[in-house]
Design a protein around this motif. Structure first.
Motif, PDB file in Angstrom:
ATOM      1  N   MET A  63       0.878  -1.205  -0.053  1.00  0.00           N
ATOM      2  CA  MET A  63       0.215   0.091   0.002  1.00  0.00           C
ATOM      3  C   MET A  63       0.826   1.347  -0.056  1.00  0.00           C
ATOM      4  SD  MET A  63      -3.037  -0.950   2.726  1.00  0.00           S
ATOM      5  CE  MET A  63      -4.102   0.635   2.222  1.00  0.00           C
ATOM      6  N   PHE A  64       0.437   2.136  -0.809  1.00  0.00           N
ATOM      7  CA  PHE A  64       1.033   3.427  -0.668  1.00  0.00           C
ATOM      8  C   PHE A  64       0.614   4.294   0.540  1.00  0.00           C
ATOM      9  CE2 PHE A  64       2.230   3.451  -5.249  1.00  0.00           C
ATOM     10  CZ  PHE A  64       3.446   3.951  -5.041  1.00  0.00           C
ATOM     11  N   SER A  65       1.725   4.795   1.314  1.00  0.00           N
ATOM     12  CA  SER A  65       1.093   5.314   2.549  1.00  0.00           C
ATOM     13  C   SER A  65       0.831   6.828   1.966  1.00  0.00           C
ATOM     14  CB  SER A  65       1.986   5.428   3.727  1.00  0.00           C
ATOM     15  OG  SER A  65       3.271   6.056   3.428  1.00  0.00           O
ATOM     16  N   ALA A  66       0.100   7.597   2.919  1.00  0.00           N
ATOM     17  CA  ALA A  66       0.011   9.250   2.515  1.00  0.00           C
ATOM     18  C   ALA A  66       1.434   9.756   2.691  1.00  0.00           C
ATOM     19  CB  ALA A  66      -0.628   9.739   3.406  1.00  0.00           C
ATOM     20  N   ASP A  67       2.417   9.468   3.570  1.00  0.00           N
ATOM     21  CA  ASP A  67       3.514   9.905   3.666  1.00  0.00           C
ATOM     22  C   ASP A  67       4.589   9.748   2.468  1.00  0.00           C
ATOM     23  OD1 ASP A  67       2.910  10.547   6.259  1.00  0.00           O
ATOM     24  OD2 ASP A  67       4.067   8.750   7.093  1.00  0.00           O
ATOM     25  N   VAL A  68       4.369   8.681   1.812  1.00  0.00           N
ATOM     26  CA  VAL A  68       5.025   8.530   0.360  1.00  0.00           C
ATOM     27  C   VAL A  68       4.551   9.408  -0.530  1.00  0.00           C
ATOM     28  CG1 VAL A  68       5.704   6.889  -1.419  1.00  0.00           C
ATOM     29  CG2 VAL A  68       5.629   5.973   1.108  1.00  0.00           C
ATOM     30  N   ILE A  69       3.535   9.445  -0.688  1.00  0.00           N
ATOM     31  CA  ILE A  69       2.765  10.395  -1.677  1.00  0.00           C
ATOM     32  C   ILE A  69       3.099  11.725  -1.510  1.00  0.00           C
ATOM     33  CG2 ILE A  69       0.648  11.271  -2.684  1.00  0.00           C
ATOM     34  CD1 ILE A  69      -0.839   8.283  -2.333  1.00  0.00           C
ATOM     35  N   LYS A  70       3.058  12.308  -0.077  1.00  0.00           N
ATOM     36  CA  LYS A  70       3.489  13.678   0.323  1.00  0.00           C
ATOM     37  C   LYS A  70       4.750  13.722   0.051  1.00  0.00           C
ATOM     38  CE  LYS A  70       2.851  16.703   4.112  1.00  0.00           C
ATOM     39  NZ  LYS A  70       2.732  16.869   5.448  1.00  0.00           N
ATOM     40  N   ALA A  71       5.692  12.977   0.284  1.00  0.00           N
ATOM     41  CA  ALA A  71       7.096  13.137  -0.013  1.00  0.00           C
ATOM     42  C   ALA A  71       7.448  13.400  -1.363  1.00  0.00           C
ATOM     43  CB  ALA A  71       8.056  11.793   0.761  1.00  0.00           C
ATOM     44  N   SER A  77       7.836  20.091  -5.253  1.00  0.00           N
ATOM     45  CA  SER A  77       8.082  21.680  -4.755  1.00  0.00           C
ATOM     46  C   SER A  77       9.424  21.935  -4.367  1.00  0.00           C
ATOM     47  CB  SER A  77       7.239  21.860  -3.327  1.00  0.00           C
ATOM     48  OG  SER A  77       6.180  21.366  -3.551  1.00  0.00           O
ATOM     49  N   ASP A  78      10.409  21.008  -3.676  1.00  0.00           N
ATOM     50  CA  ASP A  78      11.777  21.118  -3.620  1.00  0.00           C
ATOM     51  C   ASP A  78      12.398  21.663  -5.044  1.00  0.00           C
ATOM     52  OD1 ASP A  78      11.373  21.019  -0.804  1.00  0.00           O
ATOM     53  OD2 ASP A  78      12.254  18.901  -0.846  1.00  0.00           O
ATOM     54  N   MET A  79      12.059  20.718  -6.000  1.00  0.00           N
ATOM     55  CA  MET A  79      12.503  21.025  -7.334  1.00  0.00           C
ATOM     56  C   MET A  79      12.291  22.375  -7.930  1.00  0.00           C
ATOM     57  SD  MET A  79      14.606  19.604  -9.378  1.00  0.00           S
ATOM     58  CE  MET A  79      14.874  17.635  -8.999  1.00  0.00           C
ATOM     59  N   VAL A  80      11.002  22.699  -7.787  1.00  0.00           N
ATOM     60  CA  VAL A  80      10.440  24.082  -8.198  1.00  0.00           C
ATOM     61  C   VAL A  80      11.519  25.111  -7.429  1.00  0.00           C
ATOM     62  CG1 VAL A  80       8.524  25.857  -8.245  1.00  0.00           C
ATOM     63  CG2 VAL A  80       8.407  23.398  -8.863  1.00  0.00           C
ATOM     64  N   ASN A  81      11.637  24.984  -6.312  1.00  0.00           N
ATOM     65  CA  ASN A  81      12.411  26.065  -5.434  1.00  0.00           C
ATOM     66  C   ASN A  81      14.039  26.013  -5.923  1.00  0.00           C
ATOM     67  OD1 ASN A  81       9.986  26.502  -4.079  1.00  0.00           O
ATOM     68  ND2 ASN A  81      10.550  25.326  -2.235  1.00  0.00           N
ATOM     69  N   SER A  82      14.451  24.835  -6.150  1.00  0.00           N
ATOM     70  CA  SER A  82      15.807  24.946  -6.454  1.00  0.00           C
ATOM     71  C   SER A  82      16.098  25.313  -7.989  1.00  0.00           C
ATOM     72  CB  SER A  82      16.275  23.377  -6.734  1.00  0.00           C
ATOM     73  OG  SER A  82      17.054  23.066  -7.606  1.00  0.00           O
ATOM     74  N   ASP A  97      17.711  46.366 -13.615  1.00  0.00           N
ATOM     75  CA  ASP A  97      16.520  45.914 -12.758  1.00  0.00           C
ATOM     76  C   ASP A  97      15.458  45.207 -13.569  1.00  0.00           C
ATOM     77  OD1 ASP A  97      17.296  46.692 -10.202  1.00  0.00           O
ATOM     78  OD2 ASP A  97      16.111  48.575 -10.512  1.00  0.00           O
ATOM     79  N   ILE A  98      15.048  43.951 -13.480  1.00  0.00           N
ATOM     80  CA  ILE A  98      14.329  43.442 -14.148  1.00  0.00           C
ATOM     81  C   ILE A  98      13.068  42.926 -13.570  1.00  0.00           C
ATOM     82  CG2 ILE A  98      14.255  41.070 -15.452  1.00  0.00           C
ATOM     83  CD1 ILE A  98      17.264  41.044 -15.449  1.00  0.00           C
ATOM     84  N   ASN A  99      11.944  43.234 -14.331  1.00  0.00           N
ATOM     85  CA  ASN A  99      10.443  42.652 -13.824  1.00  0.00           C
ATOM     86  C   ASN A  99      10.589  41.226 -14.043  1.00  0.00           C
ATOM     87  OD1 ASN A  99       9.696  45.352 -13.852  1.00  0.00           O
ATOM     88  ND2 ASN A  99       9.142  45.460 -15.924  1.00  0.00           N
ATOM     89  N   VAL A 100      10.151  40.420 -13.019  1.00  0.00           N
ATOM     90  CA  VAL A 100      10.239  39.008 -13.154  1.00  0.00           C
ATOM     91  C   VAL A 100       8.858  38.471 -12.460  1.00  0.00           C
ATOM     92  CG1 VAL A 100      11.576  36.829 -12.251  1.00  0.00           C
ATOM     93  CG2 VAL A 100      12.659  39.007 -12.641  1.00  0.00           C
ATOM     94  N   GLU A 101       8.564  37.509 -13.177  1.00  0.00           N
ATOM     95  CA  GLU A 101       7.122  37.062 -12.960  1.00  0.00           C
ATOM     96  C   GLU A 101       7.431  35.362 -12.937  1.00  0.00           C
ATOM     97  OE1 GLU A 101       3.836  37.656 -15.428  1.00  0.00           O
ATOM     98  OE2 GLU A 101       4.117  39.754 -15.203  1.00  0.00           O
ATOM     99  N   ARG A 102       7.042  34.673 -11.916  1.00  0.00           N
ATOM    100  CA  ARG A 102       7.253  33.103 -11.801  1.00  0.00           C
ATOM    101  C   ARG A 102       6.003  32.349 -12.009  1.00  0.00           C
ATOM    102  NH1 ARG A 102       9.885  35.713  -8.250  1.00  0.00           N
ATOM    103  NH2 ARG A 102      12.230  35.663  -8.202  1.00  0.00           N
ATOM    104  N   VAL A 103       6.012  31.442 -13.009  1.00  0.00           N
ATOM    105  CA  VAL A 103       4.900  30.579 -13.086  1.00  0.00           C
ATOM    106  C   VAL A 103       5.233  29.346 -13.178  1.00  0.00           C
ATOM    107  CG1 VAL A 103       3.189  30.004 -15.056  1.00  0.00           C
ATOM    108  CG2 VAL A 103       4.149  32.240 -14.847  1.00  0.00           C
ATOM    109  N   VAL A 104       4.453  28.482 -12.258  1.00  0.00           N
ATOM    110  CA  VAL A 104       4.859  27.057 -12.206  1.00  0.00           C
ATOM    111  C   VAL A 104       3.579  26.157 -12.798  1.00  0.00           C
ATOM    112  CG1 VAL A 104       5.241  25.109 -10.596  1.00  0.00           C
ATOM    113  CG2 VAL A 104       6.216  27.372 -10.066  1.00  0.00           C
TER     114      VAL A 104
END
Length: 164
Positions: A63-71, A77-82, A97-104
């Protein structure tokens, strides 16, 4: 005279990911689209891969635990931040100076990139070339080729210095 002094305002989307090629594309974009007399907006677009479809039991019967899915979601999210931090390090060294927008986005990269470019009415899309060989490109398809054919704005594909 006033017409000549008018600042240009363009929305430039740069598709960024974990690769060195995407950071090269970002550097190229900054050097070629941003200067003191422009008021362009840089849109950093990162596409998270679509989440895997989970069944309660995997092939081995665990069974997949919710913890595995959450991890796994946290890893995304960590990859996005990195990636965004690496991109920030690239444009922070830039003189203006640059106007920057971030889109994920989340999903199939080529579809998300084309959708975001259209939604934002981007003026230009900049992407790195991953330099796949012929066979890999045939099997995987090239995201940059697909986007070049499907978006309405000009597409710049920046080759890695080793490829050029």
């Amino acid at each position: 005279m006033e017409g000549e002094m008018r600042k240009t305002e363009q929305k430039i989307v740069v598709a960024v990911d974990e690769s060195e090629e995407s950071m090269d594309a970002l550097s190229w974009c900054l050097s070629n689209f941003f200067s003191n007399n422009t008021n362009n907006t840089l849109v950093l677009l990162y596409v998270k891969p679509p989440p895997p479809v989970y069944s309660t039991l995997d092939a081995a019967g665990y069974m997949f635990s919710a913890d595995v899915i959450k991890a796994m979601e946290q890893y995304g999210s960590d990859m996005v931040n990195s990636v965004m931090q690496r991109a920030e390090a690239v444009y922070r060294n830039f003189e203006t100076d640059i106007n920057v927008e971030r889109v994920v986005g989340c999903g199939e990269a080529k579809d998300v990139i084309c959708g975001v470019v259209e939604k934002l009415k981007a003026d230009t899309l900049v992407m790195g070339s991953h330099g796949y060989g012929f066979i890999k490109r045939v099997l995987l398809g090239s995201v940059s080729d697909y986007c070049a054919k499907h978006v309405k704005c000009p597409v710049v594909i920046v080759k890695h210095p080793k490829e050029a």
